[in-house]
Design a protein around this motif. Sequence first.
Motif, PDB file in Angstrom:
ATOM      1  N   ASP A 197      13.289  82.663 -46.357  1.00  0.00           N
ATOM      2  CA  ASP A 197      12.189  82.761 -47.300  1.00  0.00           C
ATOM      3  C   ASP A 197      11.026  81.934 -46.774  1.00  0.00           C
ATOM      4  O   ASP A 197      11.245  80.966 -46.029  1.00  0.00           O
ATOM      5  CB  ASP A 197      12.604  82.267 -48.685  1.00  0.00           C
ATOM      6  CG  ASP A 197      11.632  82.691 -49.783  1.00  0.00           C
ATOM      7  OD1 ASP A 197      10.798  83.575 -49.526  1.00  0.00           O
ATOM      8  OD2 ASP A 197      11.709  82.123 -50.891  1.00  0.00           O
ATOM      9  N   ARG A 199       6.584  80.849 -47.782  1.00  0.00           N
ATOM     10  CA  ARG A 199       5.417  81.003 -48.639  1.00  0.00           C
ATOM     11  C   ARG A 199       4.271  80.198 -48.055  1.00  0.00           C
ATOM     12  O   ARG A 199       4.479  79.058 -47.605  1.00  0.00           O
ATOM     13  CB  ARG A 199       5.726  80.517 -50.055  1.00  0.00           C
ATOM     14  CG  ARG A 199       4.577  80.688 -51.048  1.00  0.00           C
ATOM     15  CD  ARG A 199       4.934  80.077 -52.385  1.00  0.00           C
ATOM     16  NE  ARG A 199       3.861  80.256 -53.361  1.00  0.00           N
ATOM     17  CZ  ARG A 199       3.787  79.610 -54.521  1.00  0.00           C
ATOM     18  NH1 ARG A 199       4.731  78.751 -54.855  1.00  0.00           N
ATOM     19  NH2 ARG A 199       2.778  79.826 -55.348  1.00  0.00           N
ATOM     20  N   ASP A 322       6.178  82.208 -36.041  1.00  0.00           N
ATOM     21  CA  ASP A 322       5.817  83.623 -36.129  1.00  0.00           C
ATOM     22  C   ASP A 322       6.611  84.306 -37.243  1.00  0.00           C
ATOM     23  O   ASP A 322       6.068  85.115 -38.010  1.00  0.00           O
ATOM     24  CB  ASP A 322       6.092  84.332 -34.805  1.00  0.00           C
ATOM     25  CG  ASP A 322       5.003  84.090 -33.768  1.00  0.00           C
ATOM     26  OD1 ASP A 322       4.053  83.342 -34.062  1.00  0.00           O
ATOM     27  OD2 ASP A 322       5.120  84.653 -32.658  1.00  0.00           O
ATOM     28  N   TYR A 325       5.179  83.461 -40.719  1.00  0.00           N
ATOM     29  CA  TYR A 325       4.003  84.264 -41.053  1.00  0.00           C
ATOM     30  C   TYR A 325       4.372  85.721 -41.301  1.00  0.00           C
ATOM     31  O   TYR A 325       3.821  86.371 -42.199  1.00  0.00           O
ATOM     32  CB  TYR A 325       2.955  84.148 -39.951  1.00  0.00           C
ATOM     33  CG  TYR A 325       2.242  82.813 -39.924  1.00  0.00           C
ATOM     34  CD1 TYR A 325       1.740  82.235 -41.087  1.00  0.00           C
ATOM     35  CD2 TYR A 325       2.062  82.117 -38.730  1.00  0.00           C
ATOM     36  CE1 TYR A 325       1.086  81.021 -41.070  1.00  0.00           C
ATOM     37  CE2 TYR A 325       1.401  80.899 -38.702  1.00  0.00           C
ATOM     38  CZ  TYR A 325       0.914  80.354 -39.876  1.00  0.00           C
ATOM     39  OH  TYR A 325       0.264  79.142 -39.860  1.00  0.00           O
ATOM     40  N   ASP A 326       5.299  86.248 -40.518  1.00  0.00           N
ATOM     41  CA  ASP A 326       5.736  87.626 -40.727  1.00  0.00           C
ATOM     42  C   ASP A 326       6.372  87.786 -42.110  1.00  0.00           C
ATOM     43  O   ASP A 326       6.135  88.783 -42.806  1.00  0.00           O
ATOM     44  CB  ASP A 326       6.747  88.033 -39.642  1.00  0.00           C
ATOM     45  CG  ASP A 326       6.098  88.235 -38.289  1.00  0.00           C
ATOM     46  OD1 ASP A 326       4.859  88.358 -38.226  1.00  0.00           O
ATOM     47  OD2 ASP A 326       6.838  88.257 -37.280  1.00  0.00           O
ATOM     48  N   ARG A 327       7.175  86.789 -42.491  1.00  0.00           N
ATOM     49  CA  ARG A 327       7.840  86.832 -43.792  1.00  0.00           C
ATOM     50  C   ARG A 327       6.821  86.820 -44.933  1.00  0.00           C
ATOM     51  O   ARG A 327       7.028  87.444 -45.980  1.00  0.00           O
ATOM     52  CB  ARG A 327       8.777  85.628 -43.917  1.00  0.00           C
ATOM     53  CG  ARG A 327       9.595  85.580 -45.188  1.00  0.00           C
ATOM     54  CD  ARG A 327      10.904  86.310 -45.036  1.00  0.00           C
ATOM     55  NE  ARG A 327      11.652  86.371 -46.284  1.00  0.00           N
ATOM     56  CZ  ARG A 327      12.911  86.772 -46.385  1.00  0.00           C
ATOM     57  NH1 ARG A 327      13.558  87.140 -45.292  1.00  0.00           N
ATOM     58  NH2 ARG A 327      13.516  86.826 -47.545  1.00  0.00           N
ATOM     59  N   CYS A 328       5.713  86.112 -44.715  1.00  0.00           N
ATOM     60  CA  CYS A 328       4.669  86.007 -45.734  1.00  0.00           C
ATOM     61  C   CYS A 328       3.686  87.172 -45.685  1.00  0.00           C
ATOM     62  O   CYS A 328       2.782  87.257 -46.531  1.00  0.00           O
ATOM     63  CB  CYS A 328       3.896  84.705 -45.550  1.00  0.00           C
ATOM     64  SG  CYS A 328       4.886  83.215 -45.787  1.00  0.00           S
ATOM     65  N   GLY A 329       3.821  88.026 -44.692  1.00  0.00           N
ATOM     66  CA  GLY A 329       2.878  89.121 -44.545  1.00  0.00           C
ATOM     67  C   GLY A 329       1.517  88.662 -44.073  1.00  0.00           C
ATOM     68  O   GLY A 329       0.506  89.330 -44.324  1.00  0.00           O
ATOM     69  N   VAL A 330       1.483  87.521 -43.382  1.00  0.00           N
ATOM     70  CA  VAL A 330       0.238  86.973 -42.865  1.00  0.00           C
ATOM     71  C   VAL A 330       0.261  87.098 -41.353  1.00  0.00           C
ATOM     72  O   VAL A 330       1.235  86.707 -40.706  1.00  0.00           O
ATOM     73  CB  VAL A 330       0.075  85.491 -43.257  1.00  0.00           C
ATOM     74  CG1 VAL A 330      -1.166  84.900 -42.602  1.00  0.00           C
ATOM     75  CG2 VAL A 330       0.001  85.346 -44.767  1.00  0.00           C
ATOM     76  N   ASP A 331      -0.794  87.647 -40.777  1.00  0.00           N
ATOM     77  CA  ASP A 331      -0.868  87.796 -39.327  1.00  0.00           C
ATOM     78  C   ASP A 331      -2.196  87.252 -38.831  1.00  0.00           C
ATOM     79  O   ASP A 331      -3.195  87.965 -38.767  1.00  0.00           O
ATOM     80  CB  ASP A 331      -0.708  89.262 -38.920  1.00  0.00           C
ATOM     81  CG  ASP A 331      -0.544  89.437 -37.413  1.00  0.00           C
ATOM     82  OD1 ASP A 331      -0.571  88.406 -36.707  1.00  0.00           O
ATOM     83  OD2 ASP A 331      -0.399  90.575 -36.970  1.00  0.00           O
TER      84      ASP A 331
END
Length: 336
Positions: A197, A199, A322, A325-331
Amino acid sequence: MSELAVGVVGAGWMATDYHIPAFTSHPDTRVVAVAERDADRRAAVEREQAIPGYDDAAAMLSAHELDVVSICTPPSTHEEIFLTAVEAGCHVLCEKPLALTADSARRMADAAAAAGVVTQVGYLHRYYRNYDRALELLSNDLLGEVVEVTVAHHSAPPSAGWYYDPDLSGGGVARDLFPHTLDVLLEVFDAPPEVTDARVRSLRDRPVEDAASVSLDFDGVPVECSATWTQTEGVSRVLVVGTEGWLELDAETLQGDVHGRPFEFRHGERSLVDVGVATLFPASDEDAHTARIHDFADHAARGDTDTAAPAARGVAVAEIIDAVYDRCGVDWRAAR
C-alpha cells in the motif's frame, strides 16, 4: 600510496559543508577541482579552497586526471555525470537518490560494474552510531524473529527550489527521505519487499508530494514507513518489535529490551554512570556525514568495490520508490 585526486560536482551546501571538508580531512584524498554551473558559487569555492572551478563535470574531467568524482547536484543530473565519471575510470560517490528511476539507476550500476570502479550512494542513517548498534543487535538475532517495524521520518521543507521541481527531483518527499530508511531496511532483511500500500499527499500545494506513507512486506514482516516535509526540527524514529524484545532509536538515543533486560545508548555509547536520579552519558563528537564520506574514501583508496551502499543498492531503493509512485498512480517521470 599517493593521495587520490577528487573532483566535486556541485557547490551547494552539501558540497561545501560536507564533501569538500571530509575529502580534505581524509589522509588519502585531496580535492583538486570543483564543477558548478552557478558562477557565484563556483567563484566562492575557488576563492575559499584555492582550487580551479569549471562549468561542468566534463570540462573538469578533461582538465584533470581524477581518481574520484563526488556528485552533489540535483537528481536529474546524476546519471549523466555518473556515467561520464565512470567512463573516465573514476570512483564515484553520489548523493541520494542515485537516479530519478530504477531504469536509470540500473544503467549506472551496470556501467560501474563493467568498469570495476568503487561506487557508493550517500545514504546517511547507517552512519549514525545508534543505527550501527541496532544493526548489530538485529544481525545477531537478539530480538528473536522480527515481528514488525515502524519508521517515521519528518524533516524541514527543503530550501532549494529544485526539490519541488519534478523535472529535477523525480518526485517529492518519498524520493527525498525514503532512501535513507530503505537503505537500512534492505540491510536488515535478505530480500526486497513487496509494496502492499502507498499514499502521497500535498499539504502545501507544492508541485510534488510533501507527505508520503508506504506499507511494505519483507517476506511476511510488515513495515510501515511515513515521511513528511513538515518539521522545523527533524525527527526520524524507528521501532522494531521482535519475539524476544524490542528497540526504538533515532540519531541520539537507542533503547529497548532484550529477554527482559532493558538497555539504552546515546550516540552508540553506554552510560558512564547511573546514579538513580540521572543517567550520565559521554559527550558525543558524532559526525555521520564525515563518517560516510571517509568510509567511501577508505574503500576507494583500497580499490574495494564492496562498499556499504554501492550503486546496486541504489537500484534496489529506486525500484521500491518507483513502485510507491506506481501504487499511488503518480508518475513524475511523465513530467520529463
